[in-house]
Design a protein around this motif. Structure first.
Motif, PDB file in Angstrom:
ATOM      1  N   ALA A  28     -58.633-110.896  -9.784  1.00 48.24           N
ATOM      2  CA  ALA A  28     -57.783-110.004 -10.650  1.00 48.24           C
ATOM      3  C   ALA A  28     -56.538-110.052 -10.372  1.00 48.24           C
ATOM      4  CB  ALA A  28     -58.275-108.575 -10.447  1.00 48.24           C
ATOM      5  N   THR A  29     -55.889-111.225  -9.945  1.00 45.14           N
ATOM      6  CA  THR A  29     -54.496-111.609  -9.775  1.00 45.14           C
ATOM      7  C   THR A  29     -54.120-112.576 -10.704  1.00 45.14           C
ATOM      8  OG1 THR A  29     -54.806-110.855  -7.424  1.00 45.14           O
ATOM      9  CG2 THR A  29     -52.962-112.502  -8.088  1.00 45.14           C
ATOM     10  N   GLU A  30     -52.992-112.442 -11.545  1.00 51.69           N
ATOM     11  CA  GLU A  30     -52.293-113.522 -12.409  1.00 51.69           C
ATOM     12  C   GLU A  30     -51.120-113.614 -12.065  1.00 51.69           C
ATOM     13  OE1 GLU A  30     -53.545-112.803 -16.825  1.00 51.69           O
ATOM     14  OE2 GLU A  30     -51.634-111.513 -16.588  1.00 51.69           O
ATOM     15  N   LEU A  31     -50.540-114.812 -12.169  1.00 52.60           N
ATOM     16  CA  LEU A  31     -49.334-115.534 -12.111  1.00 52.60           C
ATOM     17  C   LEU A  31     -48.892-116.002 -13.466  1.00 52.60           C
ATOM     18  CD1 LEU A  31     -46.739-116.313 -10.557  1.00 52.60           C
ATOM     19  CD2 LEU A  31     -48.107-118.679  -9.942  1.00 52.60           C
ATOM     20  N   LYS A  32     -47.721-115.486 -14.004  1.00 61.86           N
ATOM     21  CA  LYS A  32     -47.097-115.715 -15.292  1.00 61.86           C
ATOM     22  C   LYS A  32     -45.489-116.665 -14.654  1.00 61.86           C
ATOM     23  CE  LYS A  32     -48.935-112.236 -18.085  1.00 61.86           C
ATOM     24  NZ  LYS A  32     -48.498-111.221 -19.015  1.00 61.86           N
ATOM     25  N   VAL A  33     -45.348-117.670 -15.448  1.00 65.41           N
ATOM     26  CA  VAL A  33     -44.075-118.186 -15.109  1.00 65.41           C
ATOM     27  C   VAL A  33     -43.707-118.850 -16.482  1.00 65.41           C
ATOM     28  CG1 VAL A  33     -42.885-120.118 -14.046  1.00 65.41           C
ATOM     29  CG2 VAL A  33     -44.803-119.034 -12.888  1.00 65.41           C
ATOM     30  N   GLN A  59     -43.846-113.609 -12.707  1.00 70.14           N
ATOM     31  CA  GLN A  59     -44.440-112.361 -12.223  1.00 70.14           C
ATOM     32  C   GLN A  59     -45.836-112.577 -11.810  1.00 70.14           C
ATOM     33  OE1 GLN A  59     -44.817-109.242 -15.374  1.00 70.14           O
ATOM     34  NE2 GLN A  59     -46.775-109.453 -15.071  1.00 70.14           N
ATOM     35  N   LEU A  60     -45.998-111.932 -10.623  1.00 73.96           N
ATOM     36  CA  LEU A  60     -47.285-111.976 -10.158  1.00 73.96           C
ATOM     37  C   LEU A  60     -47.999-110.467 -10.055  1.00 73.96           C
ATOM     38  CD1 LEU A  60     -49.251-113.551  -8.319  1.00 73.96           C
ATOM     39  CD2 LEU A  60     -48.361-112.446  -6.438  1.00 73.96           C
ATOM     40  N   SER A  61     -49.203-110.410 -10.858  1.00 73.91           N
ATOM     41  CA  SER A  61     -49.601-108.869 -10.903  1.00 73.91           C
ATOM     42  C   SER A  61     -51.138-109.087 -10.278  1.00 73.91           C
ATOM     43  CB  SER A  61     -49.663-108.434 -12.354  1.00 73.91           C
ATOM     44  OG  SER A  61     -50.566-109.502 -13.174  1.00 73.91           O
ATOM     45  N   SER A  62     -51.619-107.916  -9.607  1.00 72.45           N
ATOM     46  CA  SER A  62     -52.906-107.959  -8.969  1.00 72.45           C
ATOM     47  C   SER A  62     -53.490-106.500  -9.400  1.00 72.45           C
ATOM     48  CB  SER A  62     -52.722-108.047  -7.600  1.00 72.45           C
ATOM     49  OG  SER A  62     -54.009-107.966  -6.716  1.00 72.45           O
ATOM     50  N   GLN A  63     -54.934-106.656  -9.661  1.00 76.83           N
ATOM     51  CA  GLN A  63     -55.558-105.261 -10.057  1.00 76.83           C
ATOM     52  C   GLN A  63     -56.881-105.377  -8.884  1.00 76.83           C
ATOM     53  OE1 GLN A  63     -56.473-105.111 -13.982  1.00 76.83           O
ATOM     54  NE2 GLN A  63     -54.765-103.796 -14.493  1.00 76.83           N
ATOM     55  N   ASP A  64     -56.770-106.000  -7.823  1.00 73.74           N
ATOM     56  CA  ASP A  64     -57.650-106.336  -6.847  1.00 73.74           C
ATOM     57  C   ASP A  64     -57.962-105.137  -6.146  1.00 73.74           C
ATOM     58  OD1 ASP A  64     -58.546-109.020  -7.258  1.00 73.74           O
ATOM     59  OD2 ASP A  64     -56.565-109.731  -6.246  1.00 73.74           O
ATOM     60  N   ILE A  65     -57.069-104.175  -6.088  1.00 69.81           N
ATOM     61  CA  ILE A  65     -57.438-102.891  -5.276  1.00 69.81           C
ATOM     62  C   ILE A  65     -57.733-101.997  -6.296  1.00 69.81           C
ATOM     63  CG2 ILE A  65     -56.328-101.075  -4.014  1.00 69.81           C
ATOM     64  CD1 ILE A  65     -54.307-103.189  -2.950  1.00 69.81           C
ATOM     65  N   ASN A  66     -58.650-101.293  -6.413  1.00 70.22           N
ATOM     66  CA  ASN A  66     -59.077-100.156  -7.033  1.00 70.22           C
ATOM     67  C   ASN A  66     -58.109 -99.179  -7.353  1.00 70.22           C
ATOM     68  OD1 ASN A  66     -61.592-101.495  -7.670  1.00 70.22           O
ATOM     69  ND2 ASN A  66     -62.848-100.265  -6.254  1.00 70.22           N
ATOM     70  N   ASN A  67     -58.020 -98.870  -8.668  1.00 73.49           N
ATOM     71  CA  ASN A  67     -57.111 -97.795  -9.126  1.00 73.49           C
ATOM     72  C   ASN A  67     -55.819 -98.254  -9.266  1.00 73.49           C
ATOM     73  OD1 ASN A  67     -59.478 -96.225 -10.225  1.00 73.49           O
ATOM     74  ND2 ASN A  67     -59.567 -95.371  -8.294  1.00 73.49           N
ATOM     75  N   TRP A  68     -55.382 -99.353  -8.959  1.00 75.53           N
ATOM     76  CA  TRP A  68     -53.894 -99.824  -8.631  1.00 75.53           C
ATOM     77  C   TRP A  68     -53.697-101.152  -9.455  1.00 75.53           C
ATOM     78  CZ3 TRP A  68     -49.941 -97.405  -5.675  1.00 75.53           C
ATOM     79  CH2 TRP A  68     -50.472 -96.364  -4.719  1.00 75.53           C
TER      80      TRP A  68
END
Length: 94
Positions: A28-33, A59-68
């Motif tokens: 659930a982690t995504e890197l965009k460049v 940009q690095l975004s992560s939804q690996d932690i529930n509800n965050w």
């Protein structure tokens, strides 16, 4: 003026830009460049014009932690309202 002008001051006959972005995702982690139109709590691209605003960076975004949803990244350039080129972003603090 909302549309770009040529050297004579007349409206430009055409203008545009090609933006490229690369995206990679693991779990659930995504890197965009590259260049894209973010829709984040702090930065949102303006798409209400002839040539929509874009930002360039990573940009690095992560939804690996529930509800965050966690974001990290840096935008270095943006397109102006009446131009197809990219301008440097700078902090204009108090």
């Amino acid at each position: 003026l909302l549309l770009p002008r040529d050297a004579d001051g007349d409206p430009a006959g055409s203008f545009g830009r090609l933006g490229v972005a690369v995206k990679a995702k693991i779990s659930a982690t995504e890197l965009k460049v590259g260049e894209w139109m973010p829709n984040l709590p702090l930065v949102t691209a303006d798409d209400f014009r002839a040539l929509p605003q874009t930002f360039k960076g990573a940009q690095l975004s992560s939804q690996d932690i529930n509800n965050w949803t966690l974001y990290a990244g840096e935008f270095t350039k943006t397109s102006l309202r009446n131009d197809s080129s990219m301008e440097d972003l700078a902090y204009a603090g108090a």
